[in-house]
Design a protein around this motif. Structure first.
Motif, PDB file in Angstrom:
ATOM      1  N   UNK A  11      23.714  13.299  -3.536  1.00  0.00           N
ATOM      2  CA  UNK A  11      23.092  13.374  -2.955  1.00  0.00           C
ATOM      3  C   UNK A  11      23.347  15.067  -3.428  1.00  0.00           C
ATOM      4  N   UNK A  12      22.720  16.257  -4.150  1.00  0.00           N
ATOM      5  CA  UNK A  12      22.884  17.354  -4.717  1.00  0.00           C
ATOM      6  C   UNK A  12      24.451  17.232  -5.570  1.00  0.00           C
ATOM      7  N   UNK A  13      24.406  16.098  -7.046  1.00  0.00           N
ATOM      8  CA  UNK A  13      25.360  16.026  -7.358  1.00  0.00           C
ATOM      9  C   UNK A  13      24.508  15.784  -8.879  1.00  0.00           C
ATOM     10  N   UNK A  14      25.544  16.045  -9.498  1.00  0.00           N
ATOM     11  CA  UNK A  14      25.067  15.024 -10.904  1.00  0.00           C
ATOM     12  C   UNK A  14      26.008  14.257 -11.333  1.00  0.00           C
ATOM     13  N   UNK A  15      26.517  13.688 -10.227  1.00  0.00           N
ATOM     14  CA  UNK A  15      27.716  12.290 -10.420  1.00  0.00           C
ATOM     15  C   UNK A  15      26.943  11.250 -10.559  1.00  0.00           C
ATOM     16  N   UNK A  16      26.583  10.008 -10.746  1.00  0.00           N
ATOM     17  CA  UNK A  16      26.135   8.810 -10.604  1.00  0.00           C
ATOM     18  C   UNK A  16      26.629   8.516  -9.292  1.00  0.00           C
ATOM     19  N   UNK A  17      25.697   7.654  -9.202  1.00  0.00           N
ATOM     20  CA  UNK A  17      26.041   6.533  -7.887  1.00  0.00           C
ATOM     21  C   UNK A  17      26.137   5.593  -8.752  1.00  0.00           C
ATOM     22  N   UNK A  18      27.438   5.222  -7.767  1.00  0.00           N
ATOM     23  CA  UNK A  18      28.208   3.493  -7.719  1.00  0.00           C
ATOM     24  C   UNK A  18      26.886   2.627  -7.139  1.00  0.00           C
ATOM     25  N   UNK A  19      27.277   2.886  -6.288  1.00  0.00           N
ATOM     26  CA  UNK A  19      26.194   1.247  -6.332  1.00  0.00           C
ATOM     27  C   UNK A  19      24.798   2.143  -6.523  1.00  0.00           C
ATOM     28  N   UNK A  20      24.289   2.635  -7.610  1.00  0.00           N
ATOM     29  CA  UNK A  20      22.794   2.369  -8.534  1.00  0.00           C
ATOM     30  C   UNK A  20      22.752   1.265  -9.589  1.00  0.00           C
ATOM     31  N   UNK A  21      21.362   0.608  -8.708  1.00  0.00           N
ATOM     32  CA  UNK A  21      20.911  -0.656  -9.422  1.00  0.00           C
ATOM     33  C   UNK A  21      20.750  -0.243 -10.927  1.00  0.00           C
ATOM     34  N   UNK A  22      21.931  -0.215 -12.063  1.00  0.00           N
ATOM     35  CA  UNK A  22      21.020  -0.025 -13.345  1.00  0.00           C
ATOM     36  C   UNK A  22      20.695  -0.859 -13.853  1.00  0.00           C
ATOM     37  N   UNK A  23      19.133  -1.161 -14.198  1.00  0.00           N
ATOM     38  CA  UNK A  23      18.735  -1.671 -15.414  1.00  0.00           C
ATOM     39  C   UNK A  23      19.202  -3.530 -14.504  1.00  0.00           C
ATOM     40  N   UNK A  24      18.130  -3.398 -13.090  1.00  0.00           N
ATOM     41  CA  UNK A  24      17.691  -3.987 -11.573  1.00  0.00           C
ATOM     42  C   UNK A  24      16.940  -5.221 -12.178  1.00  0.00           C
ATOM     43  N   UNK A  25      17.683  -6.580 -12.205  1.00  0.00           N
ATOM     44  CA  UNK A  25      16.229  -7.406 -12.215  1.00  0.00           C
ATOM     45  C   UNK A  25      15.467  -8.102 -11.297  1.00  0.00           C
ATOM     46  N   UNK A  26      16.142  -7.850 -10.801  1.00  0.00           N
ATOM     47  CA  UNK A  26      16.232  -8.783  -8.658  1.00  0.00           C
ATOM     48  C   UNK A  26      16.191  -8.331  -7.748  1.00  0.00           C
ATOM     49  N   UNK A  27      14.808  -8.604  -7.329  1.00  0.00           N
ATOM     50  CA  UNK A  27      13.746  -8.791  -6.109  1.00  0.00           C
ATOM     51  C   UNK A  27      13.433  -9.533  -5.387  1.00  0.00           C
ATOM     52  N   UNK A  28      13.243 -10.031  -4.124  1.00  0.00           N
ATOM     53  CA  UNK A  28      13.091 -10.646  -3.376  1.00  0.00           C
ATOM     54  C   UNK A  28      13.317 -11.014  -1.596  1.00  0.00           C
ATOM     55  N   UNK A  29      12.225 -11.819  -1.334  1.00  0.00           N
ATOM     56  CA  UNK A  29      12.387 -11.552   0.458  1.00  0.00           C
ATOM     57  C   UNK A  29      13.315 -13.229   0.798  1.00  0.00           C
ATOM     58  N   UNK A  30      14.037 -13.224   1.145  1.00  0.00           N
ATOM     59  CA  UNK A  30      15.040 -14.148   1.280  1.00  0.00           C
ATOM     60  C   UNK A  30      14.489 -15.179   2.822  1.00  0.00           C
ATOM     61  N   UNK A  31      13.648 -16.312   2.396  1.00  0.00           N
ATOM     62  CA  UNK A  31      13.744 -17.341   3.155  1.00  0.00           C
ATOM     63  C   UNK A  31      14.689 -17.988   3.737  1.00  0.00           C
ATOM     64  N   UNK A  32      15.986 -17.933   3.260  1.00  0.00           N
ATOM     65  CA  UNK A  32      17.192 -18.247   3.530  1.00  0.00           C
ATOM     66  C   UNK A  32      18.066 -17.971   4.509  1.00  0.00           C
ATOM     67  N   UNK A  33      17.822 -16.580   4.370  1.00  0.00           N
ATOM     68  CA  UNK A  33      18.986 -15.516   5.427  1.00  0.00           C
ATOM     69  C   UNK A  33      18.383 -15.750   6.672  1.00  0.00           C
ATOM     70  N   UNK A  34      19.109 -16.139   7.335  1.00  0.00           N
ATOM     71  CA  UNK A  34      19.092 -15.740   9.214  1.00  0.00           C
ATOM     72  C   UNK A  34      18.840 -14.425   9.490  1.00  0.00           C
TER      73      UNK A  34
END
Length: 568
Positions: free
Chosen positions: A281-304
């Motif tokens: 936020x308010x910076x030109x610095x890259x977010x280290x937690x950014x999902x660059x080239x993210x390929x995966x999103x799902x609803x985790x049916x095994x997660x409690x």
């Protein structure tokens, strides 16, 4: 180190200083199983990448620090995990504690034994694991670039999603025009939409939403791109959401970050803004937690944990080694995301790859199956398979074997394969659509100039790893870890097997109380994904004593091949 789990199976653990990982192998009665990795301590300031041509490979000057490790010697019944501790060999001396999941076997409907990690197997005799790559469809590529002048006339590839609903296959893909190869900084990706009745012949359905080349007569999806690059759409259908307008969820990568969108029909989308910003936020610095080239999103049916139901797996890139690994993130609502404090959860040091690009993970058969794009020394990218019991500690499945293999030299997918978000199940098969490129990826190639299309790879359900007779053996067996039957519940089993037809092979199932056989099935001699097991001496129905530990033993003869067995 030697340890013994709650099922009485012995584990051998050792440290590999070159890879900076601890590995383990389990004693399977007649032999040790394949080696699998534990969590690593890679990431200290002394670490360097092995085999990386940009860093001169592994030398005496960049050896990783040697870690000290130990493991719990005995497990208490029902604990479900083997404790390990690893200590960095650098000046910090930091100690890391972790748990290797030791699964149980439940005699309940849907419980399945797969052989990708062998953790529900106690013993084998005369059998070996066999790896099976996915089969490519003969009509590949099934989705090709558009005509000259279209937004996807250079690339129409499976950086995206495929859903199968009510007999209709629906695809959201990434398109790139030919002009982008000449001037990639001033051209952008678009998200295209296509439909198919058979999953092979696709129609790019005009949507009339976005103007391109002076016309809206195209299949571009309006995602509020604001003139920015927009690609890699991940789409999830959520039937549990009580708001019909939120039936479909999408996260797509744009210049400002990964943005969230909702839709009632998956064609017209509302726009919720960035949920994973590219910059701080308010910076030109890259977010280290950014999902660059993210390929995966799902609803985790095994997660409690309800605060962790939505998952993203992404490659992450950061100091000190500056190579791509795999990281994990979770959210309760798709808006507020938390990075796993153990990131990176998977590192190239554990396997034969140089880097891990664009990891995909999905729940399947009671565990997590995944793939990632391998970056090999020739800058090619086949798919490597991984598996996990907890979604965090992954193991390579047949390290170095491509699950979606590269095409032959000159073929459309000879240099690179990269699938959509998650596969779909169609009948008794798993279908996975994937991007392909004829050229290797990397800065020394003409990668940006080569066309990219979408292909289809398939495999039978549970078909990635089978148990087969070892060379020179005509009979063999596999025995499960113990299970306990429920009160007044019969044991109803099915097997997924082939090699049984024509009298060439057969298999049978036994129930063991200790070493005594208390029930035996009929011999099965027909191939199938859902072959029922019948108990003739018990009148076809088996009701073992509730709460008592039993084991299952499957006997194989001839050409029989076993992919899984399941409680129904």
């Amino acid at each position: 180190l030697l340890a013994r789990d709650e099922h009485g199976v012995a584990w051998l653990l050792w440290h590999n200083a070159t890879r900076s990982h601890t590995f383990y192998s389990r004693w399977l009665g007649t032999r040790f199983g394949a080696p699998y990795e534990c969590r690593s301590l890679v990431g200290s300031s002394a670490a360097r990448e092995i085999g990386d041509p940009l860093r001169g490979g592994l030398t005496a000057d960049n050896l990783p620090p040697i870690a000290v490790h130990t493991a719990q010697k005995e497990m208490a019944l029902g604990s479900g995990a083997l404790g390990v501790a690893l200590q960095k060999g650098d000046a910090s001396g930091a100690v890391y504690f972790d748990r290797l999941v030791v699964p149980e076997l439940r005699a309940e409907s849907g419980s399945k034994v797969l052989f990708v990690d062998m953790l529900q197997v106690a013993e084998t005799d005369g059998l070996v694991e066999t790896f099976h790559p996915m089969k490519k469809h003969p009509a590949n590529p099934v989705l090709r670039p558009g005509p000259k002048g279209a937004f996807d006339d250079l690339r129409a590839h499976a950086y995206g999603e495929v859903l199968h609903e009510n007999g209709l296959f629906r695809m959201w893909y990434s398109g790139w025009p030919a002009g982008a190869a000449r001037d990639p900084q001033n051209y952008k990706h678009y998200v295209g939409y296509a439909e198919s009745r058979d999953g092979v012949s696709w129609v790019k359905r005009p949507l009339g939403q976005v103007e391109y080349g002076g016309s809206k007569a195209n299949n571009i999806v309006d995602l509020d791109d604001r003139g920015e690059d927009t690609y890699m759409p991940m789409v999830v259908r959520d039937p549990a959401d009580t708001d019909p307008a939120h039936r479909y969820k999408m996260i797509v990568e744009q210049r400002r970050g990964n943005t969230l969108h909702f839709s009632a029909d998956a064609l017209r989308w509302t726009h919720e803004g960035a949920v994973n910003a590219r910059l701080l936020p308010g910076s030109t610095q890259r977010n280290t937690a950014y999902w660059g080239d993210r390929r995966n999103l799902f609803y985790d049916t095994l997660e409690r944990d309800p605060t962790r139901r939505w998952k993203v797996y992404s490659h992450c890139f950061g100091s000190p080694d500056h190579v791509r690994k795999t990281c994990r993130f979770w959210s309760p609502d798709l808006k507020a995301w938390t990075a796993d404090p153990g990131n990176p959860i998977l590192h190239p040091r554990a396997g034969s790859e140089i880097e891990q690009h664009m990891t995909s993970v999905w729940p399947y058969g009671g565990l997590y199956i995944g793939m990632f794009d391998v970056w090999d020394p020739l800058q090619r990218m086949p798919q490597q398979m991984i598996a996990s019991r907890d979604g965090r500690n992954f193991v390579h499945v047949f390290d170095g074997r491509g699950v979606i293999e590269l095409g032959k030299p000159g073929e459309w997918d000879a240099g690179w394969t990269s699938p959509v978000n998650v596969p779909i199940e169609v009948g008794d098969e798993i279908w996975y659509y994937y991007s392909g490129n004829a050229a290797p990826i990397g800065f020394l190639t003409d990668f940006v100039y080569t066309p990219m299309a979408t292909g289809l790879a398939t495999i039978r359900r549970d078909g990635f790893v089978s148990l087969d007779l070892a060379p020179g053996r005509s009979t063999g067996s596999v025995t499960s870890i113990p299970f306990r039957a429920g009160a007044d519940r019969p044991i109803d089993l099915e097997v997924n097997a082939d090699g049984l037809g024509g009298g060439k092979g057969r298999l049978a199932v036994e129930v063991l109380d200790g070493e005594a056989v208390v029930a035996a099935s009929n011999w099965l001699a027909e191939d199938g994904v859902h072959v029922p097991v019948v108990w003739p001496e018990q009148g076809g129905v088996l009701r073992p004593a509730a709460g008592k530990p039993y084991r299952l033993r499957v006997r194989l003869e001839g050409s029989a091949r076993l992919y899984s067995f399941s409680f129904r």
